[in-house]
Design a protein around this motif. Structure first.
Motif, PDB file in Angstrom:
ATOM      1  N   UNK A  74       0.849  -1.276  -0.279  1.00 29.34           N
ATOM      2  CA  UNK A  74      -0.084   0.102  -0.075  1.00 29.34           C
ATOM      3  C   UNK A  74       1.009   1.401  -0.211  1.00 29.34           C
ATOM      4  N   UNK A  75       2.008   1.195   0.754  1.00 23.25           N
ATOM      5  CA  UNK A  75       2.818   2.426   0.742  1.00 23.25           C
ATOM      6  C   UNK A  75       4.153   2.246  -0.339  1.00 23.25           C
ATOM      7  N   UNK A  76       4.305   1.338  -0.907  1.00 26.08           N
ATOM      8  CA  UNK A  76       5.201   1.053  -1.983  1.00 26.08           C
ATOM      9  C   UNK A  76       6.697   1.032  -1.116  1.00 26.08           C
ATOM     10  N   UNK A  77       6.863   0.482  -0.112  1.00 24.29           N
ATOM     11  CA  UNK A  77       7.912   0.474   0.816  1.00 24.29           C
ATOM     12  C   UNK A  77       8.406  -1.026   0.923  1.00 24.29           C
ATOM     13  N   UNK A  78       9.752  -1.071   0.927  1.00 24.38           N
ATOM     14  CA  UNK A  78      10.511  -2.547   1.065  1.00 24.38           C
ATOM     15  C   UNK A  78      11.420  -2.358   2.285  1.00 24.38           C
ATOM     16  N   UNK A  79      11.353  -3.417   2.915  1.00 27.28           N
ATOM     17  CA  UNK A  79      12.313  -3.461   4.134  1.00 27.28           C
ATOM     18  C   UNK A  79      13.056  -4.703   4.168  1.00 27.28           C
ATOM     19  N   UNK A  80      14.316  -4.425   5.000  1.00 26.98           N
ATOM     20  CA  UNK A  80      15.130  -5.615   4.897  1.00 26.98           C
ATOM     21  C   UNK A  80      15.659  -5.611   6.405  1.00 26.98           C
ATOM     22  N   UNK A  81      15.458  -6.539   7.030  1.00 29.36           N
ATOM     23  CA  UNK A  81      15.881  -6.806   8.453  1.00 29.36           C
ATOM     24  C   UNK A  81      16.964  -7.540   8.382  1.00 29.36           C
ATOM     25  N   UNK A  82      18.117  -7.096   8.796  1.00 22.24           N
ATOM     26  CA  UNK A  82      19.443  -7.923   8.921  1.00 22.24           C
ATOM     27  C   UNK A  82      20.017  -8.124  10.178  1.00 22.24           C
ATOM     28  N   UNK A  83      19.840  -9.497  10.451  1.00 20.71           N
ATOM     29  CA  UNK A  83      20.261  -9.972  11.909  1.00 20.71           C
ATOM     30  C   UNK A  83      21.554 -10.526  11.667  1.00 20.71           C
TER      31      UNK A  83
END
Length: 123
Positions: A74-83
């Motif tokens: 909906x917001x055209x956002x991509x996330x990358x969580x790096x652990x």
């Protein structure tokens, strides 16, 4: 016609975590895929993770089990969580988007890149 703005990154100790985000804006008809690549000096840019419009994901072998990609359609956002970050994860991380956009009543499809954000992992 389309802009990608990244945020996140920085310096972290080995074993730590960081999160990246990338927001796409502009005359977007559809985002077909969004993801992250990374590059270190003297090396080619390499895929880290990608998520398609149908929420199918693909990860590079070297991040499987440590990184998670997600997307807010909906917001055209991509996330990358790096652990569990390691020194070898140090690189400039680039947001990528495969976008269909409008221009003069026509649709076009092309790839866009963010400006890159530095991730540094100290040992």
């Amino acid at each position: 016609q389309v802009q990608l703005v990244e945020s996140g990154g920085g310096l972290v100790q080995a074993g730590g975590s960081l999160g990246l985000s990338c927001a796409a804006s502009g005359s977007i008809f559809r985002i077909n895929a969004m993801g992250w690549y990374r590059q270190t000096p003297g090396k080619q840019r390499e895929l880290v993770a990608i998520v398609t419009n149908g929420d199918s994901t693909n990860y590079a072998d070297f991040v499987k089990g440590r990184f998670t990609i997600s997307r807010d359609n909906a917001k055209n956002i991509v996330y990358l969580q790096m652990n569990s970050l390691q020194p070898e994860d140090t690189a400039v991380y680039y947001c990528y988007a495969d976008v269909t956009y409008f221009s003069s009543s026509y649709r076009y499809r092309t790839n866009y890149w963010g400006q890159g954000t530095q991730v540094t992992v100290s040992s």
